[in-house]
Design an enzyme around this catalytic site. Structure first.
Site, PDB file in Angstrom:
ATOM      1  N   HIS A 104      -0.313  -1.203   0.236  1.00 39.20           N
ATOM      2  CA  HIS A 104      -0.338   0.179  -0.212  1.00 39.20           C
ATOM      3  C   HIS A 104      -1.781   0.609  -0.400  1.00 39.20           C
ATOM      4  CE1 HIS A 104       0.543   3.784  -2.549  1.00 39.20           C
ATOM      5  NE2 HIS A 104       1.741   3.704  -2.016  1.00 39.20           N
TER       6      HIS A 104
ATOM      7  N   ASP B   8       9.250   0.646  -0.268  1.00 39.31           N
ATOM      8  CA  ASP B   8      10.112   0.609   0.911  1.00 39.31           C
ATOM      9  C   ASP B   8      10.672  -0.775   1.196  1.00 39.31           C
ATOM     10  OD1 ASP B   8       9.929   3.295   1.537  1.00 39.31           O
ATOM     11  OD2 ASP B   8       8.011   3.025   2.543  1.00 39.31           O
TER      12      ASP B   8
HETATM   13  N1  CMC Z   1       0.898  -6.424   7.151  1.00 37.89           N
HETATM   14  C1  CMC Z   1      -0.180  -7.124   7.567  1.00 37.89           C
HETATM   15  N2  CMC Z   1      -1.444  -6.782   7.289  1.00 37.89           N
HETATM   16  C2  CMC Z   1      -1.647  -5.678   6.548  1.00 37.89           C
HETATM   17  C3  CMC Z   1      -0.581  -4.893   6.058  1.00 37.89           C
HETATM   18  C4  CMC Z   1       0.737  -5.296   6.384  1.00 37.89           C
HETATM   19  N3  CMC Z   1       1.784  -4.601   5.952  1.00 37.89           N
HETATM   20  N4  CMC Z   1      -1.062  -3.843   5.354  1.00 37.89           N
HETATM   21  C5  CMC Z   1      -2.393  -3.970   5.392  1.00 37.89           C
HETATM   22  N5  CMC Z   1      -2.749  -5.075   6.097  1.00 37.89           N
HETATM   23  C6  CMC Z   1      -4.117  -5.595   6.310  1.00 37.89           C
HETATM   24  C7  CMC Z   1      -4.865  -4.782   7.351  1.00 37.89           C
HETATM   25  O1  CMC Z   1      -4.693  -5.341   8.643  1.00 37.89           O
HETATM   26  C8  CMC Z   1      -6.277  -4.887   6.849  1.00 37.89           C
HETATM   27  O2  CMC Z   1      -6.768  -6.160   7.181  1.00 37.89           O
HETATM   28  P1  CMC Z   1      -8.352  -6.392   7.515  1.00 37.89           P
HETATM   29  O3  CMC Z   1      -9.072  -6.080   6.235  1.00 37.89           O
HETATM   30  O4  CMC Z   1      -8.462  -7.798   7.936  1.00 37.89           O
HETATM   31  O5  CMC Z   1      -8.670  -5.408   8.616  1.00 37.89           O
HETATM   32  C9  CMC Z   1      -6.129  -4.850   5.326  1.00 37.89           C
HETATM   33  O6  CMC Z   1      -4.822  -5.391   5.075  1.00 37.89           O
HETATM   34  C10 CMC Z   1      -6.218  -3.447   4.716  1.00 37.89           C
HETATM   35  O7  CMC Z   1      -5.292  -2.618   5.408  1.00 37.89           O
HETATM   36  P2  CMC Z   1      -5.509  -1.067   5.700  1.00 37.89           P
HETATM   37  O8  CMC Z   1      -4.625  -0.657   6.821  1.00 37.89           O
HETATM   38  O9  CMC Z   1      -6.975  -0.798   5.852  1.00 37.89           O
HETATM   39  O10 CMC Z   1      -5.042  -0.441   4.335  1.00 37.89           O
HETATM   40  P3  CMC Z   1      -4.642   1.061   4.078  1.00 37.89           P
HETATM   41  O11 CMC Z   1      -4.813   1.315   2.646  1.00 37.89           O
HETATM   42  O12 CMC Z   1      -5.355   1.961   5.036  1.00 37.89           O
HETATM   43  O13 CMC Z   1      -3.082   1.117   4.510  1.00 37.89           O
HETATM   44  C11 CMC Z   1      -0.738   0.949   4.433  1.00 37.89           C
HETATM   45  C12 CMC Z   1      -2.027   1.079   3.626  1.00 37.89           C
HETATM   46  C13 CMC Z   1       0.452   1.211   3.519  1.00 37.89           C
HETATM   47  C14 CMC Z   1      -0.709   2.010   5.546  1.00 37.89           C
HETATM   48  C15 CMC Z   1      -0.669  -0.472   5.033  1.00 37.89           C
HETATM   49  O14 CMC Z   1      -0.676  -1.442   4.009  1.00 37.89           O
HETATM   50  C16 CMC Z   1       0.546  -0.662   5.945  1.00 37.89           C
HETATM   51  O15 CMC Z   1       0.481  -0.319   7.128  1.00 37.89           O
HETATM   52  N6  CMC Z   1       1.698  -1.186   5.390  1.00 37.89           N
HETATM   53  C17 CMC Z   1       2.908  -1.306   6.180  1.00 37.89           C
HETATM   54  C18 CMC Z   1       3.609   0.038   6.233  1.00 37.89           C
HETATM   55  C19 CMC Z   1       4.281   0.375   4.917  1.00 37.89           C
HETATM   56  O16 CMC Z   1       4.958  -0.426   4.309  1.00 37.89           O
HETATM   57  N7  CMC Z   1       4.126   1.652   4.509  1.00 37.89           N
HETATM   58  C20 CMC Z   1       4.770   2.175   3.307  1.00 37.89           C
HETATM   59  C21 CMC Z   1       3.775   2.527   2.233  1.00 37.89           C
HETATM   60  S1  CMC Z   1       4.592   2.775   0.629  1.00 37.89           S
HETATM   61  C22 CMC Z   1       5.519   4.189   0.837  1.00 37.89           C
HETATM   62  C23 CMC Z   1       4.690   5.396   0.965  1.00 37.89           C
HETATM   63  O17 CMC Z   1       4.050   5.798  -0.033  1.00 37.89           O
HETATM   64  O18 CMC Z   1       4.684   5.964   2.033  1.00 37.89           O
END
Ligand code: CMC
Length: 423
Positions: free
Chosen positions: A306, A366
């Site tokens: 998140h 989720d």
């Molecule tokens: N599985 C594997 N790796 C992950 C995941 C995941 N679910 N989420 C983040 N990472 C890794 C990402 O690859 C990155 O690694 P590195 O530092 O080596 O490049 C690091 O963790 C940080 O990730 P980010 O994408 O830069 O983080 P963000 O804050 O931009 O994204 C997120 C947050 C929710 C989009 C992301 O965690 C994600 O894609 N999660 C899966 C989708 C999900 O469950 N979304 C629902 C969010 S909660 C409901 C809502 O409010 O919408």
């Protein structure tokens, strides 16, 4: 103007400017950069707005490090245990919990506005039969602006809010009925918000549908947990669209579209698809986690991670408990029970894996919501619609707050141009 110690100085091109610091009621501090460009010629660069406060808001407080979520100061755990969705909707929109007469009047108004205009009901038939319910809902909410065209004012906005909250379950159920080719079921005024919605989804003209009280209570709880989450992607979209003074229907329709994406609300559908995929491919959760960690593989562990929470999402904690209660009602070995087992296994592996621990990736709202919906018989392509139904009061509250904000401005970020120079 903020006192001298509440300023931060930056030097650029031989010039030093002092920028004020702003502090919120929970001691969050921010640099007020409103005059930055004017004073220095500089702009800030912050893709995904991860360090940008776009507004001041008194609606929802999140402490992502400690896993705290409060609506208008009330902890989510207390609201989940003691409130109803409509009570929470009033709280978010009006800032205080309703008195009993206020709640009765609000619920009564919502109950009396659930019907769709018959022409509106026919609108669905113009869409392809296999249309996903999310874009159908977004289109239907946008189309509401064609049925209710009176100019927005302080007097009319209350009615608009009631119409949105009241008709959204009807629209959501109709989007599903259209998808499966069954006749629409009219709302019934003697039922509560969730029971009415589920009946419109599952009853047919040939057969009534009796909702299990535990399911109605759980659905109500799910709506509460989704009701607001401060400046996330869809809420920021609602505020952005509203900042052009587009009407509430248009703004919220855009929010529904933003919510549909798999990185946002669409994740709940993706979680169940992921669990089903694992179940169909030998049930090996370790292998899936390995793929999610592999930088050469685009797979992510859906329902994990998140932008704000760097600890367990408090909504996921509540949902896991309810998941156990709901799953106790389904036969052991049933598909839903198997998916819950895989989810627990995935969580166990990820929470002890260095990759997830180091990046502070925990289950989000989720992760377990889809398993609950599945066990209750809600079809997978309706999961994100359920999220939208819950988020409606939050979007409304945020839109209203932005309209009344003395700092209100049309949303218009800058950019760093990196294309060709004049040629
Ligand atoms: N599985 C594997 N790796 C992950 C995941 C995941 N679910 N989420 C983040 N990472 C890794 C990402 O690859 C990155 O690694 P590195 O530092 O080596 O490049 C690091 O963790 C940080 O990730 P980010 O994408 O830069 O983080 P963000 O804050 O931009 O994204 C997120 C947050 C929710 C989009 C992301 O965690 C994600 O894609 N999660 C899966 C989708 C999900 O469950 N979304 C629902 C969010 S909660 C409901 C809502 O409010 O919408």
């Amino acid at each position: 103007m903020a006192p001298a110690q509440n300023r931060i100085e930056i030097s650029y091109n031989g010039k030093t400017v002092a920028l004020p610091l702003i502090e919120g009621t929970e001691a969050e501090a921010a640099i007020d950069i409103r005059n930055l460009r004017q004073q220095t010629g500089l702009i800030t660069f912050d893709p995904g707005y991860a360090n940008t406060g776009a507004c001041k808001s008194a609606i929802t407080f999140i402490d992502g490090e400690q896993g705290i979520l409060r609506y208008r100061g009330y902890p989510i755990e207390d609201l989940a245990e003691k409130s109803t969705f409509l009570e929470v909707a009033w709280l978010l929109i009006h800032g205080e919990l309703p008195s009993r007469p206020e709640l009765e009047s609000f619920s009564g108004e919502i109950t009396r506005h659930t019907l769709l205009h018959e022409n509106f009901a026919r609108f669905f038939s113009a869409l392809p039969k296999d249309a996903h319910p999310m874009p159908v809902c977004a289109a239907a909410v946008a189309a509401m602006a064609t049925f209710y065209q009176e100019p927005e004012s302080d007097d009319t906005i209350h009615k608009t809010v009631i119409r949105l909250l009241a008709k959204m379950p009807t629209i959501a159920a109709y989007s599903y009925k259209h998808y499966i080719g069954q006749p629409f079921i009219y709302p019934r005024n003697d039922l509560d918000y969730c029971s009415n919605f589920v009946r419109m989804m599952f009853a047919t003209p040939c057969e009534e549908y009796e909702i299990d009280p535990l399911y109605a209570k759980t659905l109500d709880l799910l709506l509460i947990l989704h009701a607001d989450h401060e400046q996330n992607c869809s809420t920021s979209t609602v505020r952005m669209v509203g900042s052009s003074q587009a009407n509430l229907f248009a703004s919220i329709s855009s929010g529904i579209s933003a919510l549909w994406g798999p990185l946002h609300g669409g994740a709940n559908q993706k979680v169940i698809e992921m669990l089903e995929w694992i179940a169909q491919n030998d049930g090996n959760a370790d292998r899936f986690v390995a793929r999610a960690k592999d930088k050469n593989d685009t797979t992510r562990l859906m329902g994990f991670g998140h932008r704000v929470y760097k600890s367990y999402d408090p909504r996921a904690t509540i949902l896991k408990k309810y998941c156990e209660q709901i799953l106790a009602k389904v036969p052991a070995g049933s598909p839903s029970a198997k998916l819950f087992d895989i989810a627990r296994k995935l969580e166990e592996i990820a929470l002890s894996d260095e990759y997830f621990v180091k990046r502070k990736l925990y289950p989000n709202v989720d992760f377990y919501s889809g398993v609950i919906y599945k066990a209750m018989g809600i079809p997978t392509n309706m999961f994100t619609v359920m999220f939208a139904l819950g988020r409606m009061p939050g979007w409304v509250a945020q839109w209203l707050e932005s309209r009344r904000d003395p700092d209100f401005k049309i949303g218009r970020p800058r950019q760093i141009y990196v294309g060709a120079t004049k040629r």
